[in-house]
Write an enzyme that holds these catalytic residues in place. Structure first.
Site, PDB file in Angstrom:
ATOM      1  N   GLY A  35       1.874  24.104   1.920  1.00  0.00           N
ATOM      2  CA  GLY A  35       1.701  23.293   0.876  1.00  0.00           C
ATOM      3  C   GLY A  35       0.541  22.259   1.191  1.00  0.00           C
TER       4      GLY A  35
ATOM      5  N   GLY B  66       0.828  -1.219  -0.071  1.00  0.00           N
ATOM      6  CA  GLY B  66       0.135  -0.119  -0.139  1.00  0.00           C
ATOM      7  C   GLY B  66       0.844   1.159   0.011  1.00  0.00           C
TER       8      GLY B  66
ATOM      9  N   HIS C 104     -30.651  17.339  -9.445  1.00  0.00           N
ATOM     10  CA  HIS C 104     -31.111  18.485  -8.471  1.00  0.00           C
ATOM     11  C   HIS C 104     -31.677  18.018  -7.076  1.00  0.00           C
ATOM     12  CE1 HIS C 104     -32.476  22.613  -7.057  1.00  0.00           C
ATOM     13  NE2 HIS C 104     -33.621  21.842  -6.594  1.00  0.00           N
TER      14      HIS C 104
ATOM     15  N   ALA D 151      14.705  -4.608  -1.697  1.00  0.00           N
ATOM     16  CA  ALA D 151      15.378  -4.911  -2.804  1.00  0.00           C
ATOM     17  C   ALA D 151      16.496  -4.251  -3.053  1.00  0.00           C
ATOM     18  CB  ALA D 151      14.622  -4.883  -4.006  1.00  0.00           C
TER      19      ALA D 151
ATOM     20  N   GLU E  17       5.495  29.815   5.809  1.00  0.00           N
ATOM     21  CA  GLU E  17       5.579  29.435   4.755  1.00  0.00           C
ATOM     22  C   GLU E  17       6.859  30.385   4.052  1.00  0.00           C
ATOM     23  OE1 GLU E  17       4.495  27.521   2.221  1.00  0.00           O
ATOM     24  OE2 GLU E  17       5.685  28.545   0.762  1.00  0.00           O
TER      25      GLU E  17
ATOM     26  N   VAL F  87       7.798  20.279   4.137  1.00  0.00           N
ATOM     27  CA  VAL F  87       8.376  21.146   3.045  1.00  0.00           C
ATOM     28  C   VAL F  87       8.624  20.393   1.491  1.00  0.00           C
ATOM     29  CG1 VAL F  87       9.274  22.734   4.339  1.00  0.00           C
ATOM     30  CG2 VAL F  87      10.789  20.783   3.791  1.00  0.00           C
ATOM     31  N   GLY F  88       7.794  19.178   1.399  1.00  0.00           N
ATOM     32  CA  GLY F  88       7.909  18.579   0.092  1.00  0.00           C
ATOM     33  C   GLY F  88       8.633  17.077   0.434  1.00  0.00           C
TER      34      GLY F  88
HETATM   35  P1  FAD Z   1       4.876   4.718  -2.387  1.00  0.00           P
HETATM   36  O1  FAD Z   1       3.354   4.791  -2.000  1.00  0.00           O
HETATM   37  O2  FAD Z   1       5.991   5.755  -1.817  1.00  0.00           O
HETATM   38  O3  FAD Z   1       5.324   3.316  -2.489  1.00  0.00           O
HETATM   39  C1  FAD Z   1       6.633   2.749  -2.581  1.00  0.00           C
HETATM   40  C2  FAD Z   1       6.919   1.637  -1.995  1.00  0.00           C
HETATM   41  O4  FAD Z   1       8.206   1.158  -2.291  1.00  0.00           O
HETATM   42  C3  FAD Z   1       6.864   1.829  -0.276  1.00  0.00           C
HETATM   43  O5  FAD Z   1       6.099   0.849   0.262  1.00  0.00           O
HETATM   44  C4  FAD Z   1       8.393   1.432  -0.004  1.00  0.00           C
HETATM   45  O6  FAD Z   1       8.465   0.812   1.309  1.00  0.00           O
HETATM   46  C5  FAD Z   1       8.425   0.509  -1.136  1.00  0.00           C
HETATM   47  N1  FAD Z   1      10.083   0.572  -1.343  1.00  0.00           N
HETATM   48  C6  FAD Z   1      10.895   1.436  -1.824  1.00  0.00           C
HETATM   49  N2  FAD Z   1      12.115   1.312  -1.893  1.00  0.00           N
HETATM   50  C7  FAD Z   1      12.155  -0.408  -1.904  1.00  0.00           C
HETATM   51  C8  FAD Z   1      12.915  -1.355  -1.974  1.00  0.00           C
HETATM   52  N3  FAD Z   1      14.559  -0.816  -2.356  1.00  0.00           N
HETATM   53  N4  FAD Z   1      12.853  -2.486  -1.960  1.00  0.00           N
HETATM   54  C9  FAD Z   1      11.460  -2.804  -1.409  1.00  0.00           C
HETATM   55  N5  FAD Z   1      10.442  -1.973  -1.313  1.00  0.00           N
HETATM   56  C10 FAD Z   1      10.843  -0.828  -1.404  1.00  0.00           C
HETATM   57  N6  FAD Z   1      -1.592  11.449  -3.158  1.00  0.00           N
HETATM   58  C11 FAD Z   1      -2.824  11.709  -3.687  1.00  0.00           C
HETATM   59  O7  FAD Z   1      -3.287  11.570  -4.630  1.00  0.00           O
HETATM   60  N7  FAD Z   1      -3.887  12.243  -2.940  1.00  0.00           N
HETATM   61  C12 FAD Z   1      -3.883  12.506  -1.695  1.00  0.00           C
HETATM   62  O8  FAD Z   1      -4.889  12.692  -0.893  1.00  0.00           O
HETATM   63  C13 FAD Z   1      -2.667  12.247  -0.890  1.00  0.00           C
HETATM   64  N8  FAD Z   1      -2.259  12.446   0.303  1.00  0.00           N
HETATM   65  C14 FAD Z   1      -1.093  12.356   0.931  1.00  0.00           C
HETATM   66  C15 FAD Z   1      -0.936  12.662   2.087  1.00  0.00           C
HETATM   67  C16 FAD Z   1       0.298  12.579   2.681  1.00  0.00           C
HETATM   68  C17 FAD Z   1       0.602  12.948   4.122  1.00  0.00           C
HETATM   69  C18 FAD Z   1       1.346  12.050   1.822  1.00  0.00           C
HETATM   70  C19 FAD Z   1       2.707  11.962   2.589  1.00  0.00           C
HETATM   71  C20 FAD Z   1       1.167  11.806   0.619  1.00  0.00           C
HETATM   72  C21 FAD Z   1       0.057  12.025   0.009  1.00  0.00           C
HETATM   73  N9  FAD Z   1      -0.129  11.744  -1.249  1.00  0.00           N
HETATM   74  C22 FAD Z   1      -1.598  11.813  -1.809  1.00  0.00           C
HETATM   75  C23 FAD Z   1       0.967  11.334  -2.282  1.00  0.00           C
HETATM   76  C24 FAD Z   1       0.745   9.706  -2.384  1.00  0.00           C
HETATM   77  O9  FAD Z   1       1.054   9.069  -1.421  1.00  0.00           O
HETATM   78  C25 FAD Z   1       1.878   9.298  -3.467  1.00  0.00           C
HETATM   79  O10 FAD Z   1       1.732  10.126  -4.421  1.00  0.00           O
HETATM   80  C26 FAD Z   1       1.775   7.828  -3.817  1.00  0.00           C
HETATM   81  O11 FAD Z   1       1.843   7.123  -2.619  1.00  0.00           O
HETATM   82  C27 FAD Z   1       3.099   7.475  -4.800  1.00  0.00           C
HETATM   83  O12 FAD Z   1       2.933   6.159  -4.837  1.00  0.00           O
HETATM   84  P2  FAD Z   1       4.160   5.428  -5.363  1.00  0.00           P
HETATM   85  O13 FAD Z   1       3.525   3.882  -5.739  1.00  0.00           O
HETATM   86  O14 FAD Z   1       4.947   5.920  -6.267  1.00  0.00           O
HETATM   87  O15 FAD Z   1       5.213   5.404  -4.022  1.00  0.00           O
HETATM   88  P1  NAD Z   2       4.205  20.792  -0.898  1.00  0.00           P
HETATM   89  O1  NAD Z   2       5.007  20.824  -2.168  1.00  0.00           O
HETATM   90  O2  NAD Z   2       2.775  20.595  -1.362  1.00  0.00           O
HETATM   91  O3  NAD Z   2       4.284  21.936  -0.151  1.00  0.00           O
HETATM   92  C1  NAD Z   2       5.560  22.364   0.497  1.00  0.00           C
HETATM   93  C2  NAD Z   2       5.295  23.862   1.026  1.00  0.00           C
HETATM   94  O4  NAD Z   2       6.560  23.987   1.749  1.00  0.00           O
HETATM   95  C3  NAD Z   2       5.534  24.731  -0.277  1.00  0.00           C
HETATM   96  O5  NAD Z   2       4.653  25.765  -0.214  1.00  0.00           O
HETATM   97  C4  NAD Z   2       7.065  25.246   0.002  1.00  0.00           C
HETATM   98  O6  NAD Z   2       7.142  26.862  -0.571  1.00  0.00           O
HETATM   99  C5  NAD Z   2       7.116  25.186   1.371  1.00  0.00           C
HETATM  100  N1  NAD Z   2       8.476  25.366   1.846  1.00  0.00           N
HETATM  101  C6  NAD Z   2       9.548  24.734   1.550  1.00  0.00           C
HETATM  102  N2  NAD Z   2      10.685  24.934   2.114  1.00  0.00           N
HETATM  103  C7  NAD Z   2      10.410  25.750   3.157  1.00  0.00           C
HETATM  104  C8  NAD Z   2      11.028  26.265   4.292  1.00  0.00           C
HETATM  105  N3  NAD Z   2      12.207  26.006   4.524  1.00  0.00           N
HETATM  106  N4  NAD Z   2      10.226  27.112   5.390  1.00  0.00           N
HETATM  107  C9  NAD Z   2       8.983  27.220   5.074  1.00  0.00           C
HETATM  108  N5  NAD Z   2       8.360  26.690   4.104  1.00  0.00           N
HETATM  109  C10 NAD Z   2       8.879  25.753   3.064  1.00  0.00           C
HETATM  110  O7  NAD Z   2       4.812  19.608  -0.130  1.00  0.00           O
HETATM  111  P2  NAD Z   2       4.167  18.815   0.975  1.00  0.00           P
HETATM  112  O8  NAD Z   2       3.048  19.637   1.810  1.00  0.00           O
HETATM  113  O9  NAD Z   2       5.128  18.312   1.950  1.00  0.00           O
HETATM  114  O10 NAD Z   2       3.563  17.472   0.249  1.00  0.00           O
HETATM  115  C11 NAD Z   2       4.516  16.725  -0.530  1.00  0.00           C
HETATM  116  C12 NAD Z   2       3.759  16.072  -1.718  1.00  0.00           C
HETATM  117  O11 NAD Z   2       2.722  15.102  -1.140  1.00  0.00           O
HETATM  118  C13 NAD Z   2       2.715  16.918  -2.399  1.00  0.00           C
HETATM  119  O12 NAD Z   2       3.764  17.752  -3.297  1.00  0.00           O
HETATM  120  C14 NAD Z   2       1.785  16.145  -3.072  1.00  0.00           C
HETATM  121  O13 NAD Z   2       2.613  15.528  -4.115  1.00  0.00           O
HETATM  122  C15 NAD Z   2       1.699  14.897  -2.092  1.00  0.00           C
HETATM  123  N6  NAD Z   2       0.457  15.096  -1.398  1.00  0.00           N
HETATM  124  C16 NAD Z   2      -0.832  15.300  -2.087  1.00  0.00           C
HETATM  125  C17 NAD Z   2      -1.866  15.323  -1.447  1.00  0.00           C
HETATM  126  C18 NAD Z   2      -3.099  15.457  -2.040  1.00  0.00           C
HETATM  127  O14 NAD Z   2      -3.120  14.951  -3.103  1.00  0.00           O
HETATM  128  N7  NAD Z   2      -4.360  15.957  -1.461  1.00  0.00           N
HETATM  129  C19 NAD Z   2      -1.979  15.513   0.071  1.00  0.00           C
HETATM  130  C20 NAD Z   2      -0.831  15.487   0.823  1.00  0.00           C
HETATM  131  C21 NAD Z   2       0.458  15.447   0.108  1.00  0.00           C
END
Ligand code: FAD
Ligand code: NAD
Length: 465
Positions: free
Chosen positions: A185, A40, A444, A118, A206, A271-272
């Site tokens: 963000g 997952g 509606h 891996a 921010e 912060v990303g």
């Molecule tokens: P991941 O989900 O990161 O999965 C990668 C997997 O690979 C992990 O389980 C890791 O353990 C495994 N792995 C890595 N290296 C190895 C290795 N060498 N051997 C074996 N296993 C390995 N996106 C949305 O679209 N909607 C949202 O609402 C949303 N909310 C988010 C909220 C938060 C707090 C965060 C942190 C992220 C959110 N995201 C959201 C972003 C979303 O989680 C990711 O874009 C998504 O999970 C990416 O999928 P992926 O399969 O590329 O990688």
């Molecule tokens: P983000 O890129 O959305 O936001 C990071 C923010 O931190 C930006 O506004 C940036 O200007 C600011 N920032 C960077 N360095 C800073 C510093 N030193 N001091 C203060 N501000 C600073 O990143 P995130 O919120 O960490 O989320 C990471 C990624 O996870 C997203 O880009 C998105 O791809 C994914 N995500 C998606 C969802 C969703 O789809 N609803 C929800 C959560 C996360």
């Protein structure tokens, strides 16, 4: 050494990897998936799902708290309390059900799942190393890298003690009295708002001069107003310098160059994220890179033959649905189908209060692309369903070509607009024109009527405004 061979080897069981594996197995491709942590990935375990669960719990608690003061709806409740341990257990239950479901789907489709990290030996071989066990090698014809991403750490404010990432913020044992959120963000605002609704005092810091810099200001203004209304302080244009000596406050430099301290029991750094490309032998393949990301073409092929990459490790937008779409495509290409990753639009949803949705081009982006477009918005203030949901803020906006009315973009801000994203994506992907949407009967009373009305307004004859 133990060894096995397979046709497709998937590294990572997140949304990208597990979808690729399921689809490949459905197509009869012998597939092995290796996951180092939990099936997952980030999304199901510490991302999309648990964050939306916490946001929902916080919303419910906040409504109850509002009702304690009486309400226009006539509801009054005793002062509500929240047991965060139970909230977290409920959230964990959802995560377990979903991750268990992924395991069951992989099994049902005949994917061979291996637990462990891996390590890439070469483009056709991976070694799984588990403590106390002999290394295990898997040889493959195709290798798919779906290793995802990890949280970015600020070097001068490493995680630990009061400094937490989203992962810890999603499993709170107690509610901090004061929380500083670094980064306005996606994560900073989604979780910052949730913590405020749970009762914490929240300050968001921010670096840039506006919140959600990736979204256009007309959309984010509604979120900025809501932050004010909720009592969340936002410090824009501020750089974070680190924790004070006692670890009780965050030192920040304001846009005027003044240094100040913000007291905090917890500091959520959001912060990303960075692609996970190091520490498992990927460097040895010397793949072409695109900055920190693995460079891929429109079929998710890397620069090495039969080595593929999908999801967060391949670039922006780092969203689960992009990873899944790429995974499904790669499986189909390996099975012999002709596919390209050329979506007309990838929806982006921010689950703040109010929610934001962006699909396709904004008016500014269309203009920058040299397109002559018309755009029109329909406010939820004129939508009956929005009123019944006590929500009159926000709007739906459509962007379409002036010459033939082809829709190229949708944006919306408001309560529950995340659920409109499917309609937006479908209309763009199917090449709908304003007349198609304006001429479709929308039920509606629903928020979706604002979609039809925005299209009608762009055509010059909205009915309810
Ligand atoms: P991941 O989900 O990161 O999965 C990668 C997997 O690979 C992990 O389980 C890791 O353990 C495994 N792995 C890595 N290296 C190895 C290795 N060498 N051997 C074996 N296993 C390995 N996106 C949305 O679209 N909607 C949202 O609402 C949303 N909310 C988010 C909220 C938060 C707090 C965060 C942190 C992220 C959110 N995201 C959201 C972003 C979303 O989680 C990711 O874009 C998504 O999970 C990416 O999928 P992926 O399969 O590329 O990688
Ligand atoms: P983000 O890129 O959305 O936001 C990071 C923010 O931190 C930006 O506004 C940036 O200007 C600011 N920032 C960077 N360095 C800073 C510093 N030193 N001091 C203060 N501000 C600073 O990143 P995130 O919120 O960490 O989320 C990471 C990624 O996870 C997203 O880009 C998105 O791809 C994914 N995500 C998606 C969802 C969703 O789809 N609803 C929800 C959560 C996360």
């Amino acid at each position: 050494m133990n060894a096995q061979t397979t046709t497709l080897l998937v590294i990572g069981g997140g949304p990208g990897g597990y979808i690729a594996a399921i689809r490949a197995a459905q197509l009869g491709i012998p597939t092995t998936l290796i996951e180092g942590e939990e099936l997952g990935g980030t999304c199901l375990n510490v991302g999309c799902i648990p964050s939306k669960a916490l946001i929902h719990a916080a919303d419910e608690f906040e409504s109850a708290t509002r009702y304690a003061d009486g309400s226009a709806l006539g509801i009054t409740v005793q002062t509500p309390t929240i047991d965060l341990a139970r909230t977290t257990a409920w959230k964990n239950g959802i995560v377990s059900r979903l991750t268990g479901g992924v395991g069951a789907l992989l099994k049902k489709n005949g994917v061979h799942v291996l637990k462990g990290w891996a390590h890439i030996v070469d483009g056709k071989t991976v070694e799984i190393r588990r403590e106390g066990e002999e290394p295990y090698r898997v040889g493959c014809e195709h290798m798919l890298i779906a290793s995802g991403s990890h949280t970015l750490e600020l070097p001068f404010m490493p995680f630990g003690g009061p400094v937490i990432s989203a992962t810890e913020a999603l499993s709170p044992d107690t509610l901090p009295k004061r929380m500083v959120v670094v980064g306005a963000g996606y994560i900073g605002l989604e979780l910052g708002i949730a913590y405020r609704k749970l009762g914490a005092e929240v300050i968001v810091v921010e670096a840039q001069d506006r919140i959600l810099p990736a979204y256009d200001a007309e959309l984010t203004n509604a979120v900025a107003n809501s932050l004010k209304h909720l009592g969340i302080e936002v410090r824009l244009g501020c750089s974070v310098l680190g924790m004070n000596e006692g670890g009780t406050a965050v030192r920040v430099r304001t846009s005027q160059g003044e240094e100040t301290e913000l007291a905090a029991d917890k500091v959520l750094v959001a912060v990303g994220r960075r692609p996970r490309t190091k520490g498992f032998g990927l460097e040895s393949l010397m793949l072409n890179m695109d900055g920190h990301f693995i460079k891929v073409d429109d079929q998710c092929r890397t620069s090495m033959r039969n080595v593929w990459a999908i999801g967060d490790v391949t670039g922006e937008p780092m969203l689960a649905h992009r990873a899944m779409a790429q995974g499904e495509m790669v499986a189909e290409i390996i099975s012999g189908k002709e596919r390209r990753f050329m979506p007309s639009a990838i929806p982006a949803v921010c689950f703040t209060d109010p929610e934001l949705v962006v699909v396709g081009l904004t008016p500014q982006q269309a203009q920058q692309a040299g397109m002559d477009c018309i755009s029109a918005m329909f406010p939820f203030a004129a939508n009956g369903r929005a009123m019944t949901l006590e929500s009159k803020d926000g709007f739906v906006r459509v962007v379409a070509r002036r010459d033939n009315h082809l829709i190229v973009g949708w944006q919306a801000v408001g309560k529950s607009v995340s659920e409109l994203s499917a309609a937006f994506s479908q209309s763009i992907e199917m090449g709908a024109r304003l007349e198609d949407i304006g001429g479709t009967i929308h039920a509606h009373p629903t928020l979706g009527e604002a979609i039809q009305e925005a299209a009608l307004r762009a055509l010059g004859h909205a009915l309810h405004i």
